[in-house]
Design an enzyme around this catalytic site. Structure first.
Site, PDB file in Angstrom:
ATOM      1  N   ASN A  44      43.488  46.305  44.521  1.00 21.79           N
ATOM      2  CA  ASN A  44      42.165  46.524  45.092  1.00 21.79           C
ATOM      3  C   ASN A  44      42.185  47.707  46.057  1.00 21.79           C
ATOM      4  O   ASN A  44      43.161  47.935  46.789  1.00 21.79           O
ATOM      5  CB  ASN A  44      41.582  45.266  45.747  1.00 21.79           C
ATOM      6  CG  ASN A  44      42.516  44.571  46.729  1.00 21.79           C
ATOM      7  OD1 ASN A  44      43.732  44.665  46.627  1.00 21.79           O
ATOM      8  ND2 ASN A  44      41.936  43.877  47.689  1.00 21.79           N
ATOM      9  N   ILE A  45      41.113  48.451  45.996  1.00 19.50           N
ATOM     10  CA  ILE A  45      40.963  49.653  46.823  1.00 19.50           C
ATOM     11  C   ILE A  45      39.635  49.539  47.564  1.00 19.50           C
ATOM     12  O   ILE A  45      38.565  49.553  46.937  1.00 19.50           O
ATOM     13  CB  ILE A  45      40.986  50.931  45.951  1.00 19.50           C
ATOM     14  CG1 ILE A  45      42.290  50.999  45.146  1.00 19.50           C
ATOM     15  CG2 ILE A  45      40.810  52.176  46.830  1.00 19.50           C
ATOM     16  CD1 ILE A  45      42.331  52.104  44.103  1.00 19.50           C
ATOM     17  N   GLU A  46      39.730  49.377  48.870  1.00 17.19           N
ATOM     18  CA  GLU A  46      38.534  49.182  49.679  1.00 17.19           C
ATOM     19  C   GLU A  46      38.082  50.489  50.314  1.00 17.19           C
ATOM     20  O   GLU A  46      38.899  51.332  50.686  1.00 17.19           O
ATOM     21  CB  GLU A  46      38.799  48.127  50.765  1.00 17.19           C
ATOM     22  CG  GLU A  46      39.061  46.759  50.147  1.00 17.19           C
ATOM     23  CD  GLU A  46      39.368  45.673  51.155  1.00 17.19           C
ATOM     24  OE1 GLU A  46      39.522  45.965  52.362  1.00 17.19           O
ATOM     25  OE2 GLU A  46      39.459  44.501  50.716  1.00 17.19           O
ATOM     26  N   CYS A  55      37.914  46.061  42.656  1.00 13.20           N
ATOM     27  CA  CYS A  55      38.908  44.991  42.526  1.00 13.20           C
ATOM     28  C   CYS A  55      40.112  45.466  41.704  1.00 13.20           C
ATOM     29  O   CYS A  55      40.003  46.362  40.852  1.00 13.20           O
ATOM     30  CB  CYS A  55      38.304  43.795  41.803  1.00 13.20           C
ATOM     31  SG  CYS A  55      36.999  42.959  42.692  1.00 13.20           S
ATOM     32  N   GLU A  57      41.686  44.042  39.252  1.00 14.76           N
ATOM     33  CA  GLU A  57      41.596  43.853  37.796  1.00 14.76           C
ATOM     34  C   GLU A  57      40.844  45.005  37.136  1.00 14.76           C
ATOM     35  O   GLU A  57      41.233  45.505  36.084  1.00 14.76           O
ATOM     36  CB  GLU A  57      40.874  42.533  37.483  1.00 14.76           C
ATOM     37  CG  GLU A  57      41.568  41.292  38.022  1.00 14.76           C
ATOM     38  CD  GLU A  57      41.110  40.905  39.434  1.00 14.76           C
ATOM     39  OE1 GLU A  57      40.812  41.807  40.247  1.00 14.76           O
ATOM     40  OE2 GLU A  57      41.080  39.698  39.707  1.00 14.76           O
ATOM     41  N   CYS A  86      37.021  37.699  40.117  1.00 12.18           N
ATOM     42  CA  CYS A  86      35.591  37.546  40.425  1.00 12.18           C
ATOM     43  C   CYS A  86      34.761  37.705  39.150  1.00 12.18           C
ATOM     44  O   CYS A  86      35.264  38.114  38.098  1.00 12.18           O
ATOM     45  CB  CYS A  86      35.161  38.567  41.477  1.00 12.18           C
ATOM     46  SG  CYS A  86      34.967  40.243  40.829  1.00 12.18           S
ATOM     47  N   CYS A  89      34.788  41.162  37.442  1.00  6.71           N
ATOM     48  CA  CYS A  89      36.052  41.424  36.738  1.00  6.71           C
ATOM     49  C   CYS A  89      36.151  40.592  35.466  1.00  6.71           C
ATOM     50  O   CYS A  89      36.661  41.065  34.444  1.00  6.71           O
ATOM     51  CB  CYS A  89      37.238  41.148  37.661  1.00  6.71           C
ATOM     52  SG  CYS A  89      37.390  42.393  38.963  1.00  6.71           S
TER      53      CYS A  89
HETATM   54  N1  THU Z   1      39.206  41.311  44.927  1.00  3.26           N
HETATM   55  C1  THU Z   1      39.930  41.692  43.845  1.00  3.26           C
HETATM   56  O1  THU Z   1      40.680  42.669  43.889  1.00  3.26           O
HETATM   57  N2  THU Z   1      39.793  40.972  42.703  1.00  3.26           N
HETATM   58  C2  THU Z   1      38.962  39.911  42.559  1.00  3.26           C
HETATM   59  O2  THU Z   1      38.793  39.407  41.457  1.00  3.26           O
HETATM   60  C3  THU Z   1      38.264  39.365  43.721  1.00  3.26           C
HETATM   61  C4  THU Z   1      38.315  40.176  44.956  1.00  3.26           C
HETATM   62  C5  THU Z   1      39.320  42.091  46.159  1.00  3.26           C
HETATM   63  C6  THU Z   1      38.072  42.809  46.571  1.00  3.26           C
HETATM   64  C7  THU Z   1      38.298  42.965  48.044  1.00  3.26           C
HETATM   65  O3  THU Z   1      39.095  44.133  48.260  1.00  3.26           O
HETATM   66  C8  THU Z   1      39.122  41.756  48.437  1.00  3.26           C
HETATM   67  O4  THU Z   1      39.642  41.238  47.227  1.00  3.26           O
HETATM   68  C9  THU Z   1      38.362  40.682  49.161  1.00  3.26           C
HETATM   69  O5  THU Z   1      37.222  40.329  48.490  1.00  3.26           O
END
Ligand code: THU
Length: 125
Positions: A44-46, A55, A57, A86, A89
């Protein structure tokens, strides 16, 4: 085809350690296995503009597609607590990988197996 599940889970855990998640502190790693046994990872890259976050995936699938891979046979996802992909994804996994096994690992490296259509039984197609 034989799938090395432990190896795929280890790759997802390795990817998880690279996550860029300073806002949530919830690292997620993904490892996507192709038919030819290549493994494409994602994490995940915020963003400061949080809704633009991606996300793990989807990073893995979009990265793989952009590199020319299009035949996926399994995915491993690593989260701290065994959290599952989620909704967004799930749609992308089903749409671009079909009904594949999904291995969901936690921080103790335990994992359970599900599959795309169990996670999203009636995808938009
Ligand atoms: N996140 C994912 O990488 N995959 C998911 O299926 C659910 C959420 C990440 C998004 C965000 O960076 C962090 O988890 C918290 O929501």
């Amino acid at each position: 085809m034989e799938i090395n599940k432990i190896k795929l889970v280890e790759k997802a855990i390795d990817a998880q350690s690279k996550a860029i998640c300073p806002y949530s502190n919830y690292p997620v790693g993904a490892a996507l296995l192709t038919k030819n046994k290549d493994i494409i990872i994602g994490f995940n890259i915020e963003s400061k503009a949080y809704p633009t976050t991606l996300c793990a995936e989807r990073v893995a699938i979009f990265s793989a597609l952009s590199q020319g891979y299009d035949n996926f046979i399994a995915m491993a996802v690593a989260t701290v607590d065994g959290g599952t992909p989620c909704g967004s994804c799930r749609q992308i996994i089903v749409e671009f990988a079909g009904d594949i096994p999904i291995l969901v690992a936690d921080s103790k490296q335990n994992y359970f197996e599900t599959n795309s259509l169990e996670l999203l039984p009636k995808p938009f197609a």
